[in-house]
Motif scaffolding. Sequence first.
Motif, PDB file in Angstrom:
ATOM      1  N   SER A   1       0.829  -1.203   0.000  1.00  0.00           N
ATOM      2  CA  SER A   1       0.000   0.000   0.000  1.00  0.00           C
ATOM      3  C   SER A   1       0.865   1.256   0.000  1.00  0.00           C
ATOM      4  O   SER A   1       0.595   2.216  -0.731  1.00  0.00           O
TER       5      SER A   1
ATOM      6  N   SER B   1       2.666   1.690  -3.482  1.00  0.00           N
ATOM      7  CA  SER B   1       1.778   2.084  -4.575  1.00  0.00           C
ATOM      8  C   SER B   1       1.515   3.585  -4.573  1.00  0.00           C
ATOM      9  O   SER B   1       1.124   4.152  -5.592  1.00  0.00           O
ATOM     10  N   ASN B   2       1.743   4.235  -3.426  1.00  0.00           N
ATOM     11  CA  ASN B   2       1.519   5.683  -3.329  1.00  0.00           C
ATOM     12  C   ASN B   2       2.809   6.494  -3.376  1.00  0.00           C
ATOM     13  O   ASN B   2       2.779   7.710  -3.209  1.00  0.00           O
TER      14      ASN B   2
END
Length: 606
Positions: free
Chosen positions: A472, A475-476
């Motif tokens: 997570s 991905s950012n």
Amino acid sequence: MSKTLSLMKTNASNPKVWIVAGVTVAGIILVAAETRRRRRKQMIVNREDFGAFLERFELAPFPQPPPPAARLPLSGLTFAVKDIFDVNGYVTGFGSPDWQRTHEPADQTAVVITALLENGAKCVGKTVMDELAFGITGENKHYGTPTNPIIPSNIPGGSSSGSAVAVAAELVDFALGTDTIGCVRIPSAFCGILGFRPSHGAVSTIGIVPNSQSLDAIGCFARDASILHRVGHVLLKLKAVEPRRGRQLVFADDLFQLSKVPKQKTVHVVSKAVEKLSGYQPPKHVNFSQFVASNVPSLKVFSQHSTNLQNGISALLALSSVMVSLQRYEFKTNHEEWFKDVKPRLGPEVSHRVLAAINTKYENVKNLYKVKTEMRAALQSLLKDDGILVIPTIADPPLKLNSKKRYSMEFHDRACTLLSIASMSGGCQVSVPLGKHDGCPISVSFVTYHGADKFLLDTVLDMYVSLQDQVSIASNSAPLPDVNGNMDASELLKEKGNAAFKGMQWNKAVNYYTEAIELNGTNATYYNNRAAAYLELGCFQQAEEDCNKAISLDKKNVKAYLRRGTARESLHCYKEALQDFKHALVLEPQNKVANLAEKRLRKLVS
């Protein structure tokens, strides 16, 4: 001739006849349209299960023991099985209508299915597979291709495609497949789920149709690490508790060069995931191809026929060719008589491989098994008692369905280079999803030595939540930009890099060139020189990226085309490498290196 047409011909001048005929024809058209509509509706109904199931049935779990006995470990879970497992009263189809037609219903159920039923799980049917377990795309000419729920326009991977799709689509909690040269690992990676290939021989294969018994392993798929852990314990008949021991991750840096996925989404994610977990030693980094070249001596017999790849990568290409030869030899031994008697109708890709297996005369068969023995010992030597090798599960994203860019030699070589490690060592492997890149699922695999299945399953369960947290975060995250600076200082750093390169201090050279690039990111020579150092280190993806940058800055940089061609050949991208060497020849027609490489690759591609 139909009655309607006869009537029209006989009474051509009678308008009433034309009215009747018109109504009749209209009726025929309406009936045909309705038939087509019903067929389309039926096709939609049949695809409600994503095309995963070949046939549905229920095998009830064994009764739950009365209290105070503990609840069965798989109680309440449903599963499906690949059409390679025997189920009492059903014909095992082996993915082929001709196999199904020429075989009787099974009189017993496969040992592993019974074990799952005994532990509380319910079986709900059989799933589609590649014909004769001889494909890795998941496509089946006769039963259709199961729809990849994560990316429906692309293949699901095979040969256990239906089982993977059933899990990814949440139709079952877990599913069984078999893995010979990647038949569980590929579809798990392409469908974004967990896939486990146990150590060879660790799970009973009684009640499955063999493809290649030296390589076949019964594996399983799951969406949840805890379910994979529980199913794995049942299949392997493991003790529930074992003393915890330390772990050390070993990253195969050279193999991550085969993948186009940024390391920020793979290596970095795994490294960060274990930083705060207890019991993990600092990770190690190895050039795994070089290790195999040095520790599996029997491969030399096979590597001499391989392409001239750098830094030992040819050793893994040779290992994968041994794996394919072993599969074909044993398949021929098992099924040649049936194949010649029945002459089955097969899809083009499977037909090509099966014919190659049946028509080949195998020499030096003992050497194939010798490589397997040496590879098992080599992996044990590298990992000791606490090591887990980290590699990409597969190098490429799933191919598009029904596209003109079909299964190619490059795709095959790049896949088998990675898949051969567990298959040829007999070790165990878990493929773990790590989100997406460019819209396609990505994954890494954890591999360890033969017999360390519990250690591996416990490790995956221990790491899984932390891994998903890091996915997570990654991905950012955005990549860091280049920094421009003083040109005189950058030239001095380049010269230091050149001196380190001449002294064969490749890592030092990379560091100097990197500092030069940070000061001046518009000089093609800096990228080109760093690419040369990366090639010496076996970092082929970084070398290719540097050459891309150098060429974007200087379209006539011959050395950049030569180095990019070398990097791409090492990454098994033969067609792209061929174009690079051709381009170099356009710029320098007498270049001997480019000329030899162009001839070699032209033969390989053709």
